[in-house]
Design a protein around this motif. Structure first.
Motif, PDB file in Angstrom:
ATOM      1  N   GLU A  15       0.783  -1.234   0.000  1.00  0.00           N
ATOM      2  CA  GLU A  15       0.000   0.000   0.000  1.00  0.00           C
ATOM      3  C   GLU A  15       0.816   1.286   0.000  1.00  0.00           C
ATOM      4  O   GLU A  15       0.289   2.353   0.264  1.00  0.00           O
ATOM      5  CB  GLU A  15      -1.007   0.008   1.151  1.00  0.00           C
ATOM      6  N   GLU A  17       2.698   4.510  -1.668  1.00  0.00           N
ATOM      7  CA  GLU A  17       2.459   5.302  -2.872  1.00  0.00           C
ATOM      8  C   GLU A  17       3.502   4.989  -3.942  1.00  0.00           C
ATOM      9  O   GLU A  17       3.185   4.868  -5.113  1.00  0.00           O
ATOM     10  CB  GLU A  17       2.481   6.797  -2.545  1.00  0.00           C
ATOM     11  N   THR A  18       4.752   4.900  -3.520  1.00  0.00           N
ATOM     12  CA  THR A  18       5.852   4.555  -4.404  1.00  0.00           C
ATOM     13  C   THR A  18       6.697   3.498  -3.713  1.00  0.00           C
ATOM     14  O   THR A  18       6.976   3.616  -2.522  1.00  0.00           O
ATOM     15  CB  THR A  18       6.729   5.786  -4.721  1.00  0.00           C
ATOM     16  N   TYR A  50      -1.358  -0.812  -9.098  1.00  0.00           N
ATOM     17  CA  TYR A  50      -0.034  -0.218  -9.304  1.00  0.00           C
ATOM     18  C   TYR A  50       0.311  -0.161 -10.785  1.00  0.00           C
ATOM     19  O   TYR A  50      -0.277  -0.858 -11.602  1.00  0.00           O
ATOM     20  CB  TYR A  50       1.056  -1.034  -8.590  1.00  0.00           C
ATOM     21  N   HIS A  65       4.423   2.557  -8.799  1.00  0.00           N
ATOM     22  CA  HIS A  65       3.635   3.686  -8.322  1.00  0.00           C
ATOM     23  C   HIS A  65       2.188   3.252  -8.148  1.00  0.00           C
ATOM     24  O   HIS A  65       1.629   2.600  -9.048  1.00  0.00           O
ATOM     25  CB  HIS A  65       3.691   4.845  -9.317  1.00  0.00           C
ATOM     26  N   LYS A  66       1.601   3.639  -7.028  1.00  0.00           N
ATOM     27  CA  LYS A  66       0.203   3.320  -6.777  1.00  0.00           C
ATOM     28  C   LYS A  66      -0.675   4.147  -7.703  1.00  0.00           C
ATOM     29  O   LYS A  66      -0.468   5.348  -7.861  1.00  0.00           O
ATOM     30  CB  LYS A  66      -0.157   3.594  -5.315  1.00  0.00           C
ATOM     31  N   GLU A  67      -1.647   3.517  -8.315  1.00  0.00           N
ATOM     32  CA  GLU A  67      -2.586   4.176  -9.192  1.00  0.00           C
ATOM     33  C   GLU A  67      -3.645   4.873  -8.357  1.00  0.00           C
ATOM     34  O   GLU A  67      -4.065   4.353  -7.313  1.00  0.00           O
ATOM     35  CB  GLU A  67      -3.280   3.156 -10.117  1.00  0.00           C
ATOM     36  N   GLU A  68      -4.088   6.025  -8.808  1.00  0.00           N
ATOM     37  CA  GLU A  68      -5.152   6.732  -8.103  1.00  0.00           C
ATOM     38  C   GLU A  68      -6.479   6.042  -8.349  1.00  0.00           C
ATOM     39  O   GLU A  68      -6.776   5.634  -9.471  1.00  0.00           O
ATOM     40  CB  GLU A  68      -5.240   8.178  -8.588  1.00  0.00           C
ATOM     41  N   GLN A  69      -7.253   5.907  -7.282  1.00  0.00           N
ATOM     42  CA  GLN A  69      -8.587   5.313  -7.400  1.00  0.00           C
ATOM     43  C   GLN A  69      -9.593   6.401  -7.749  1.00  0.00           C
ATOM     44  O   GLN A  69      -9.567   7.468  -7.156  1.00  0.00           O
ATOM     45  CB  GLN A  69      -8.981   4.636  -6.081  1.00  0.00           C
ATOM     46  N   LEU A  70     -10.460   6.138  -8.701  1.00  0.00           N
ATOM     47  CA  LEU A  70     -11.484   7.111  -9.083  1.00  0.00           C
ATOM     48  C   LEU A  70     -12.720   6.945  -8.259  1.00  0.00           C
ATOM     49  O   LEU A  70     -13.084   5.957  -7.798  1.00  0.00           O
ATOM     50  CB  LEU A  70     -11.824   6.971 -10.574  1.00  0.00           C
TER      51      LEU A  70
END
Length: 70
Positions: A15, A17-18, A50, A65-70
């Motif tokens: 979990e 971010e990077t 990711y 890199h963690k992908e942003e959740q929409l």
């Protein structure tokens, strides 16, 4: 199931971010060295939240890199 799925699940459980993993870190998770098929399979990381960032052959690490959740 992809041979890289244990790595994707490892990222998902972390979990961060990077996350920068050395080739040795990745081998410890997978039980084998990454090879050229990693380049084809790296898009699978998106299913686990990711994306694969920089792959450094010289420094022998991969940045995720963690992908942003929409």
């Amino acid at each position: 199931m992809s041979k890289y799925e244990p790595l994707w699940k490892h990222l998902q459980a972390n979990e961060s971010e990077t996350l920068k993993l050395t080739y040795d870190d990745i081998k410890a998770v997978l039980g084998f060295d990454i090879d050229h098929s990693f380049l084809t399979c790296k898009k699978e990381a998106a299913q686990f939240g990711y994306r694969v960032g920089k792959i450094s052959m010289k420094e022998k690490h991969v940045t995720f890199h963690k992908e942003e959740q929409l």
